[in-house]
Design an enzyme around this catalytic site. Sequence first.
Site, PDB file in Angstrom:
ATOM      1  N   LYS A 192      15.363 -45.039  30.314  1.00 24.04           N
ATOM      2  CA  LYS A 192      16.727 -44.829  29.705  1.00 24.04           C
ATOM      3  C   LYS A 192      17.359 -43.506  29.858  1.00 24.04           C
ATOM      4  CE  LYS A 192      18.367 -44.870  24.962  1.00 24.04           C
ATOM      5  NZ  LYS A 192      18.029 -45.206  23.397  1.00 24.04           N
ATOM      6  N   LYS A 245      17.789 -48.810  31.552  1.00 24.81           N
ATOM      7  CA  LYS A 245      18.954 -48.909  30.700  1.00 24.81           C
ATOM      8  C   LYS A 245      19.862 -47.606  31.022  1.00 24.81           C
ATOM      9  CE  LYS A 245      20.244 -48.229  26.076  1.00 24.81           C
ATOM     10  NZ  LYS A 245      19.806 -47.731  24.919  1.00 24.81           N
TER      11      LYS A 245
HETATM   12  C1  PBG Z   1      18.724 -46.303  20.052  1.00 24.26           C
HETATM   13  C2  PBG Z   1      19.538 -47.103  20.940  1.00 24.26           C
HETATM   14  C3  PBG Z   1      20.594 -46.881  21.643  1.00 24.26           C
HETATM   15  C4  PBG Z   1      21.020 -48.115  22.646  1.00 24.26           C
HETATM   16  C5  PBG Z   1      19.995 -48.965  22.045  1.00 24.26           C
HETATM   17  N1  PBG Z   1      18.825 -48.422  21.340  1.00 24.26           N
HETATM   18  C6  PBG Z   1      21.867 -45.724  21.645  1.00 24.26           C
HETATM   19  C7  PBG Z   1      21.283 -44.605  22.405  1.00 24.26           C
HETATM   20  O1  PBG Z   1      20.346 -44.456  22.781  1.00 24.26           O
HETATM   21  O2  PBG Z   1      22.379 -43.627  22.132  1.00 24.26           O
HETATM   22  C8  PBG Z   1      22.431 -48.308  23.162  1.00 24.26           C
HETATM   23  C9  PBG Z   1      22.537 -49.665  23.464  1.00 24.26           C
HETATM   24  C10 PBG Z   1      23.870 -50.186  24.081  1.00 24.26           C
HETATM   25  O3  PBG Z   1      24.649 -49.070  24.287  1.00 24.26           O
HETATM   26  O4  PBG Z   1      24.083 -51.366  23.869  1.00 24.26           O
HETATM   27  N2  PBG Z   1      18.348 -44.979  20.552  1.00 24.26           N
END
Ligand code: PBG
Length: 320
Positions: A192, A245
């Site tokens: 991520k 992601k």
């Molecule tokens: C929680 C989380 C996020 C997203 C999914 N889980 C936000 C982040 O990490 O800032 C983002 C999902 C999206 O942008 O569709 N941490």
Amino acid sequence: MSVRGSKVSRSSAKKTGQNVLKLSTLIQPCFVVGGKGIQDPIQSMPGISRFSVDRLIREVRSSYDLGITKFLLFGAPQAKSWKGTSAYDDDNIVAQALKVLKIKFPDITLMTDICLCAYTTHGHCGIVPKGKEKIHRASTLKALSDMALTHAKAGADYVAPSAMIDGQVKAIRQKLDQHGFQQTRIMGYSAKFASNFYGPFRDIADSAPAFGDRTGYQLDYCKADVALRKVKEDIQSGADIVMVKPALGYLDIVRQVKDFSCKPVAVYNVSGEYALVKNGVKSGLWKEKNIVYEILSSFKRAGADLIITYHAKDIAKWQK
Ligand code: PBG
């Protein structure tokens, strides 16, 4: 080589995309709020709303009737606290939603996001001791695994740790096993990245960090090797699905992960990618269906087994 020239077809791209995308590979994100009778549309993400549990049932039913069978639930509570306790309290909002959905739709796959950012007043993904600007690892791992346990008890099939705290998959696996939830699986947000593409999501969950940013725990997009290492670590720690992601700018990572992973690979087609598509449609730059099929087919080509996408319900409608 053909001497007859190229065939002209207006819909071939759409048709091939349609053949590649199976509804069983799509995961629909859902946002749950407290209260009753609430469907609260998100401005930056046309077509996406936050739902109270009673309305969420209707939303899930309409997607289910169209053929969507996998859902990823996020809590988006109005009431937040410094330690984000409403994330891991016994009767938290996501647990409430899970209990009802499990009864109404016994054969769907329910997944839940495990992270504190939507629940903390400071908007960071873990526990930050007062006066410090750093996440406290041990207490955060405890909070995340407590949260995962409440979801498992309420019927989650998968918990999906997304806080990017070192050791989160291992801590959650241990906690679930200790309490007899060996069958609850884990989808790791393994690779991520600290991305600009999460902008609209932070509107949805009202989770933009109040100070600093997430580069301390999310991954540097210049460092593919670190991302691949994280995926391997998650697999060793017991992840049943690994995720990359965002999706669109990260297909090189998806392909590399797919080439070594013994576990299914998911991609998260995130909020900013969705907003780009929608804004382009609004400006007349492209046709929604065609661009969505092209983008999602590129995820499949790169090796994605599962796609978390806000387009899921629209795709299901197009395929009817
Ligand atoms: C929680 C989380 C996020 C997203 C999914 N889980 C936000 C982040 O990490 O800032 C983002 C999902 C999206 O942008 O569709 N941490």
